[in-house]
Enzyme design. Sequence first.
Site, PDB file in Angstrom:
ATOM      1  N   HIS A  53       0.844  -1.200   0.000  1.00  0.00           N
ATOM      2  CA  HIS A  53       0.000   0.000   0.000  1.00  0.00           C
ATOM      3  C   HIS A  53       0.872   1.240   0.000  1.00  0.00           C
ATOM      4  O   HIS A  53       2.091   1.151   0.103  1.00  0.00           O
ATOM      5  CB  HIS A  53      -1.003  -0.016   1.152  1.00  0.00           C
ATOM      6  N   HIS A  55       1.416   3.931   1.910  1.00  0.00           N
ATOM      7  CA  HIS A  55       2.025   4.676   3.015  1.00  0.00           C
ATOM      8  C   HIS A  55       3.542   4.699   2.889  1.00  0.00           C
ATOM      9  O   HIS A  55       4.169   3.721   2.482  1.00  0.00           O
ATOM     10  CB  HIS A  55       1.602   4.074   4.364  1.00  0.00           C
ATOM     11  N   ASP A  57       6.008   4.505   4.858  1.00  0.00           N
ATOM     12  CA  ASP A  57       6.860   3.525   5.539  1.00  0.00           C
ATOM     13  C   ASP A  57       6.853   2.163   4.818  1.00  0.00           C
ATOM     14  O   ASP A  57       7.538   1.233   5.246  1.00  0.00           O
ATOM     15  CB  ASP A  57       6.463   3.367   7.020  1.00  0.00           C
ATOM     16  N   HIS A  58       6.098   2.077   3.714  1.00  0.00           N
ATOM     17  CA  HIS A  58       6.069   0.831   2.934  1.00  0.00           C
ATOM     18  C   HIS A  58       6.645   0.996   1.535  1.00  0.00           C
ATOM     19  O   HIS A  58       6.972   0.008   0.880  1.00  0.00           O
ATOM     20  CB  HIS A  58       4.639   0.289   2.855  1.00  0.00           C
ATOM     21  N   HIS A 111      -7.371  -0.827   5.509  1.00  0.00           N
ATOM     22  CA  HIS A 111      -6.334   0.081   6.013  1.00  0.00           C
ATOM     23  C   HIS A 111      -6.135   1.204   4.990  1.00  0.00           C
ATOM     24  O   HIS A 111      -6.149   2.390   5.338  1.00  0.00           O
ATOM     25  CB  HIS A 111      -5.052  -0.710   6.246  1.00  0.00           C
ATOM     26  N   ASP A 128      -0.062  -3.924   6.333  1.00  0.00           N
ATOM     27  CA  ASP A 128      -0.702  -3.401   7.542  1.00  0.00           C
ATOM     28  C   ASP A 128      -2.160  -3.853   7.653  1.00  0.00           C
ATOM     29  O   ASP A 128      -2.996  -3.141   8.223  1.00  0.00           O
ATOM     30  CB  ASP A 128      -0.664  -1.860   7.538  1.00  0.00           C
ATOM     31  N   HIS A 166       4.951  -4.780  10.714  1.00  0.00           N
ATOM     32  CA  HIS A 166       5.336  -4.055  11.935  1.00  0.00           C
ATOM     33  C   HIS A 166       5.504  -4.997  13.126  1.00  0.00           C
ATOM     34  O   HIS A 166       4.812  -6.011  13.224  1.00  0.00           O
ATOM     35  CB  HIS A 166       4.273  -3.010  12.321  1.00  0.00           C
TER      36      HIS A 166
HETATM   37 FE    FE Z   1       2.889   0.736   8.138  1.00  0.00          FE
HETATM   38 ZN    ZN Z   2       0.184   1.631   6.553  1.00  0.00          ZN
END
Ligand code: FE
Ligand code: ZN
Length: 253
Positions: A53, A55, A57-58, A111, A128, A166
């Site tokens: 996805h 975001h 951090d991905h 998410h 996530d 995570h």
């Molecule tokens: Fe994340």
């Molecule tokens: Zn995320």
Amino acid sequence: MFEIIRIPAFKDNYIWLLRKGASAVVVDPGDARPVLEVLERDGLSLTAILVTHHHADHQGGVANLLAHYPAQVFGPAMESITAITQPLRGGETICLESLGVDFQVLAVPGHTSGHLAYYGSGVLFCGDTLFAAGCGRVFEGTPAQMHASLSRLAALPDQTAVYCAHEYTEANLRFALTVEPGNRLLRQRVDEVAVARAKGWATVPSALVLEKATNPFLRCSEPEIVASAQSRVAQTSGALAVFTVLREWKNGF
Ligand code: FE
Ligand code: ZN
């Protein structure tokens, strides 16, 4: 078979690197630097990137990785991620030739609205959506979508190894225990995870069968969990309503 290497990133992210011979595929590289270090250390060349996805951090490391390696980039067509070469919507099977493996692409919205999971060779990369002992927050989708997505993942074979993105397990378990204090397997997991984390060990991957036995978000029809949901919101009934109460509750937990 391929080997899976865990690359910690940021505070609590895991980037997963799949290697076979001198080839590597990476899942959700939020940061390029630690991935480049592993690739260079082990003399690997990156052939593909899988993104679950949008975001940061991905996928924040994708551009920098592409500056070093000409990799294919698989990711959700519905989300604005630059550099995707193989846009996916779920339902596809992708062939990662360098690893000699096919992955099924599952649409798991909730998410985010285009969130994907990748499943093959008994391993699941779910970003996530499903966490060890928990699930992602519902940011873009609806609780109904998230609940359906989790149900789809829960239907995979019991021995599936769940590689989420995570290390949230300990906090998730605190919530799980509040919701279902009578679950003996859950108590055992709490103890095991406390020992592991005290030693600095990762608690991911987990087995899907363990998630089905201890993750409250996959157990919304269990009487004790239904009763806990009803203690928050009277007369909650039905798995989706219970899921919705749990997710809200966890947001402020
Ligand atoms: Fe994340
Ligand atoms: Zn995320």
